[in-house]
Write a protein that holds these residues in place. Structure first.
Motif, PDB file in Angstrom:
ATOM      1  N   LEU A   1      39.736  67.002 103.011  1.00 61.11           N
ATOM      2  CA  LEU A   1      40.051  65.579 103.068  1.00 61.11           C
ATOM      3  C   LEU A   1      38.832  64.826 103.567  1.00 61.11           C
ATOM      4  CD1 LEU A   1      42.338  63.450 102.775  1.00 61.11           C
ATOM      5  CD2 LEU A   1      42.825  63.832 105.211  1.00 61.11           C
ATOM      6  N   GLN A   2      38.338  63.895 102.741  1.00 59.87           N
ATOM      7  CA  GLN A   2      37.191  63.092 103.146  1.00 59.87           C
ATOM      8  C   GLN A   2      37.574  62.212 104.340  1.00 59.87           C
ATOM      9  OE1 GLN A   2      34.230  61.453 100.167  1.00 59.87           O
ATOM     10  NE2 GLN A   2      35.234  59.549 100.737  1.00 59.87           N
ATOM     11  N   GLY A   3      36.652  62.027 105.258  1.00 60.88           N
ATOM     12  CA  GLY A   3      36.944  61.323 106.502  1.00 60.88           C
ATOM     13  C   GLY A   3      36.971  59.817 106.360  1.00 60.88           C
ATOM     14  N   ASN A   4      37.854  59.317 105.513  1.00 59.40           N
ATOM     15  CA  ASN A   4      37.934  57.878 105.264  1.00 59.40           C
ATOM     16  C   ASN A   4      38.688  57.149 106.372  1.00 59.40           C
ATOM     17  OD1 ASN A   4      36.699  58.343 102.799  1.00 59.40           O
ATOM     18  ND2 ASN A   4      38.605  58.327 101.655  1.00 59.40           N
ATOM     19  N   GLU A   5      38.480  55.839 106.444  1.00 59.86           N
ATOM     20  CA  GLU A   5      39.267  54.999 107.332  1.00 59.86           C
ATOM     21  C   GLU A   5      40.639  54.693 106.726  1.00 59.86           C
ATOM     22  OE1 GLU A   5      37.230  51.467 108.536  1.00 59.86           O
ATOM     23  OE2 GLU A   5      35.393  52.531 109.054  1.00 59.86           O
ATOM     24  N   PHE A   6      40.709  54.613 105.398  1.00 62.00           N
ATOM     25  CA  PHE A   6      41.979  54.222 104.776  1.00 62.00           C
ATOM     26  C   PHE A   6      42.320  55.062 103.548  1.00 62.00           C
ATOM     27  CE2 PHE A   6      44.654  51.606 101.984  1.00 62.00           C
ATOM     28  CZ  PHE A   6      45.724  51.387 102.837  1.00 62.00           C
ATOM     29  N   ASN A   7      41.483  55.078 102.532  1.00 62.87           N
ATOM     30  CA  ASN A   7      41.792  55.827 101.320  1.00 62.87           C
ATOM     31  C   ASN A   7      42.045  57.301 101.620  1.00 62.87           C
ATOM     32  OD1 ASN A   7      41.468  53.523  99.836  1.00 62.87           O
ATOM     33  ND2 ASN A   7      39.466  54.053  99.023  1.00 62.87           N
ATOM     34  N   VAL A   8      42.840  57.940 100.769  1.00 66.49           N
ATOM     35  CA  VAL A   8      43.140  59.366 100.909  1.00 66.49           C
ATOM     36  C   VAL A   8      42.418  60.081  99.771  1.00 66.49           C
ATOM     37  CG1 VAL A   8      44.929  61.118 101.052  1.00 66.49           C
ATOM     38  CG2 VAL A   8      45.375  58.807 101.916  1.00 66.49           C
ATOM     39  N   THR A   9      41.359  60.802 100.109  1.00 65.92           N
ATOM     40  CA  THR A   9      40.460  61.370  99.106  1.00 65.92           C
ATOM     41  C   THR A   9      40.272  62.855  99.326  1.00 65.92           C
ATOM     42  OG1 THR A   9      39.249  59.267  99.100  1.00 65.92           O
ATOM     43  CG2 THR A   9      38.210  61.140  97.992  1.00 65.92           C
ATOM     44  N   LEU A  10      40.630  63.654  98.335  1.00 62.79           N
ATOM     45  CA  LEU A  10      40.379  65.091  98.360  1.00 62.79           C
ATOM     46  C   LEU A  10      39.098  65.385  97.611  1.00 62.79           C
ATOM     47  CD1 LEU A  10      43.961  66.572  97.807  1.00 62.79           C
ATOM     48  CD2 LEU A  10      42.610  66.594  99.923  1.00 62.79           C
ATOM     49  N   LYS A  11      38.205  66.128  98.258  1.00 60.08           N
ATOM     50  CA  LYS A  11      36.915  66.507  97.680  1.00 60.08           C
ATOM     51  C   LYS A  11      36.831  68.024  97.582  1.00 60.08           C
ATOM     52  CE  LYS A  11      33.649  64.020  97.403  1.00 60.08           C
ATOM     53  NZ  LYS A  11      33.046  63.237  96.287  1.00 60.08           N
ATOM     54  N   PRO A  12      36.119  68.559  96.590  1.00 57.68           N
ATOM     55  CA  PRO A  12      36.051  70.017  96.417  1.00 57.68           C
ATOM     56  C   PRO A  12      35.114  70.678  97.432  1.00 57.68           C
ATOM     57  CG  PRO A  12      34.666  68.932  94.790  1.00 57.68           C
ATOM     58  CD  PRO A  12      35.373  67.828  95.546  1.00 57.68           C
ATOM     59  N   ASN A  13      35.434  71.898  97.772  1.00 53.79           N
ATOM     60  CA  ASN A  13      34.525  72.707  98.594  1.00 53.79           C
ATOM     61  C   ASN A  13      33.558  73.486  97.711  1.00 53.79           C
ATOM     62  OD1 ASN A  13      35.823  71.856 100.912  1.00 53.79           O
ATOM     63  ND2 ASN A  13      37.221  73.602 100.961  1.00 53.79           N
ATOM     64  N   PHE A  14      33.256  72.925  96.584  1.00 51.82           N
ATOM     65  CA  PHE A  14      32.336  73.527  95.627  1.00 51.82           C
ATOM     66  C   PHE A  14      31.367  72.445  95.163  1.00 51.82           C
ATOM     67  CE2 PHE A  14      36.510  75.546  95.153  1.00 51.82           C
ATOM     68  CZ  PHE A  14      36.203  76.870  95.431  1.00 51.82           C
ATOM     69  N   GLU A  15      30.321  72.847  94.494  1.00 54.58           N
ATOM     70  CA  GLU A  15      29.329  71.890  94.016  1.00 54.58           C
ATOM     71  C   GLU A  15      29.969  70.916  93.027  1.00 54.58           C
ATOM     72  OE1 GLU A  15      25.029  71.736  91.643  1.00 54.58           O
ATOM     73  OE2 GLU A  15      25.936  73.661  92.172  1.00 54.58           O
ATOM     74  N   THR A  16      29.742  69.639  93.270  1.00 48.43           N
ATOM     75  CA  THR A  16      30.270  68.616  92.371  1.00 48.43           C
ATOM     76  C   THR A  16      29.830  68.889  90.938  1.00 48.43           C
ATOM     77  OG1 THR A  16      30.260  66.947  94.109  1.00 48.43           O
ATOM     78  CG2 THR A  16      30.280  66.151  91.844  1.00 48.43           C
ATOM     79  N   GLY A  17      30.776  68.820  90.011  1.00 50.39           N
ATOM     80  CA  GLY A  17      30.470  69.041  88.607  1.00 50.39           C
ATOM     81  C   GLY A  17      30.643  70.473  88.145  1.00 50.39           C
ATOM     82  N   SER A  18      30.838  71.399  89.081  1.00 51.47           N
ATOM     83  CA  SER A  18      30.982  72.812  88.706  1.00 51.47           C
ATOM     84  C   SER A  18      32.382  73.089  88.162  1.00 51.47           C
ATOM     85  CB  SER A  18      30.715  73.707  89.918  1.00 51.47           C
ATOM     86  OG  SER A  18      31.720  73.514  90.905  1.00 51.47           O
ATOM     87  N   ASP A  19      32.533  74.239  87.501  1.00 54.32           N
ATOM     88  CA  ASP A  19      33.842  74.623  86.975  1.00 54.32           C
ATOM     89  C   ASP A  19      34.857  74.794  88.103  1.00 54.32           C
ATOM     90  OD1 ASP A  19      32.865  74.587  84.407  1.00 54.32           O
ATOM     91  OD2 ASP A  19      32.482  76.752  84.323  1.00 54.32           O
ATOM     92  N   GLU A  20      34.401  75.369  89.232  1.00 56.98           N
ATOM     93  CA  GLU A  20      35.299  75.557  90.365  1.00 56.98           C
ATOM     94  C   GLU A  20      35.773  74.218  90.922  1.00 56.98           C
ATOM     95  OE1 GLU A  20      32.440  79.028  90.212  1.00 56.98           O
ATOM     96  OE2 GLU A  20      32.291  76.835  90.095  1.00 56.98           O
TER      97      GLU A  20
END
Length: 435
Positions: free
Chosen positions: A216-235
């Motif tokens: 979970l990205q440390g936002n003040e308001f929005n709820v955003t899930l980010k991958p624990n993998f390189e952006t753009g990768s298949d994973e």
């Protein structure tokens, strides 16, 4: 046509390529403690001055401007700038810049803003042009790389603003009480309650596989899930697709719990027979309402649902009225192999940019908007509708962004090459100053 003829002469008769190479060397020469290297820099600087002097002599009325054009812009960039000036009859007076996959690119710049781009932004700042960085990132992340790249003096100059978390807040150092505006504080309490509910449950209720694969990205308001993998990768693509479906289901549940649909609506179960207890939505129905509604809004979301086997058992028309009205205030954004995000449609980059302009005192904007995603497209469409700017995008942008940019001024640049458009804008402003 006189100005076009002068540009033809400039680029036909003078070695602009060498001028640009010398200018780039002089501008981007790193600080070194070497007498030989400094002598080389001085030789290049002297040659640059000599070549510029030839251009000044050849163009008595426009020499200084033409020196800058030849040293900063390619032939194509200069003529594109002149076409823009002929079309709009004014220069750009504010930059509105997305960061990820625009100023920097995981696939093109190792996720760093290139030194050339940073130097050009410094040049614009020295010319007095306000800069609005408009991003989905958290404020602390943006402040960190801006101070590192542009320097503390520019960031706190009073002429730079950060629209962060895609429009939930605006940070403009040096403006007293207006330095930080928390735009999400103005939302209705019931909407904020839905976001609080989703945020509190999103990690604790997530399947273990999803918890391991994203954060979970440390936002003040929005709820955003980010991958624990390189952006753009298949994973990253695989985990964000799963995260999107999970977010939709959690949002549907939170909205159904906050909003009370009529008991006769589809999917609502009575909590008791013959008593006065309130009706409660069925969990599967709430899930399907969210999936159906947002699939109808965004073909990319519909495609993910289909590929994940998450096609809803109802249509968007089946969503109860009160539930639909709440969905209409909440945005679900999908960024392929990058993020799945829940935000407010009442808070977007347009709202944030308008607030930044207000703080910066920009009453008659003509902005250069650069971005790659649907959230950037809203700003591009807004300036187009208001006749208040131009749009540019990298070639790997979403299809809708590219369609808009090509349909307007065709300012499409290669991955990681935001500096190419910044040079065109620089040339446009120099030509506009000539009148």
């Amino acid at each position: 046509m006189e100005r076009y003829d002068q540009l033809y002469r400039l680029y036909d008769e003078y070695d602009a390529a060498t001028l640009r190479a010398l200018q780039n060397f002089v501008d981007l020469f790193p600080p070194v403690d070497s007498r030989v290297a400094l002598e080389h820099w001085q030789e290049a600087s002297d040659e640059l001055d000599d070549r510029k002097a030839e251009v000044r002599e050849a163009f008595p009325e426009t020499g200084e401007t033409f020196c800058d054009l030849a040293a900063r812009a390619t032939r194509d960039q200069a003529f594109t700038a002149l076409d823009l000036y002929a079309k709009y009859d004014r220069g750009v007076n504010v930059l509105v810049l997305d960061v990820d996959e625009t100023l920097r690119s995981a696939g093109g710049t190792d996720n760093e803003i290139p030194r050339e781009t940073l130097h050009l932004l410094t040049e614009f700042h020295e010319e007095g042009l306000p800069i609005v960085v408009c991003t989905g990132q958290t404020l602390e992340n943006v402040k960190g790389f801006l101070i590192q790249g542009l320097g503390n003096e520019i960031v706190h100059s009073g002429n730079l603003s950060v629209v962060y978390e895609a429009g939930t807040g605006v940070f403009t150092p040096g403006h007293g009480a207006d330095t930080k505006r928390l735009l999400y504080d103005d939302l209705d309490r019931d909407v904020r309650a839905i976001f609080d509910a989703v945020r509190s449950r999103i990690l604790s209720e997530a399947p273990e596989r999803l918890r391991r694969g994203c954060h979970l990205q440390g936002n003040e308001f929005n709820v955003t899930l980010k991958p624990n993998f390189e952006t753009g990768s298949d994973e990253a693509r695989e985990v964000i697709d799963r995260a999107l479906v999970y977010e939709l289901d959690l949002l549907g549940s939170a909205v159904a719990e906050e909003v009370e649909p009529e008991t006769e609506e589809v999917g609502v179960l009575e909590s008791g027979e013959g008593d006065d207890e309130e009706a409660t939505p069925d969990a599967d129905a709430a899930r399907d309402w969210a999936r159906a509604y947002y699939a109808a809004q965004d073909p990319e979301i519909r495609g993910v649902l289909e590929s994940e086997g998450g096609t809803p058992d109802c249509d968007a028309e089946d969503v109860p009225g009160p539930i639909r009205e709440t969905f209409e205030r909440i945005d679900v954004a999908y960024y392929e192999a990058d993020a799945a995000e829940i935000g407010s449609l009442e808070l977007n980059k347009v709202v944030g940019v308008e607030s930044a302009f207000d703080v910066l005192g920009i009453d008659d904007p003509f902005a250069a908007v650069m971005g790659d995603s649907k959230s950037d497209l809203r700003v591009m469409e807004w300036v187009a509708d208001e006749e208040a700017g131009i749009a540019a995008a990298p070639e790997h942008s979403s299809r809708d962004v590219l369609d808009h940019v090509i349909r307007t001024d065709e300012l499409v640049f290669d991955r990681g090459k935001a500096g190419d458009v910044l040079r065109t804008i620089y040339a446009l402003n120099r030509l506009a100053n000539l009148g």
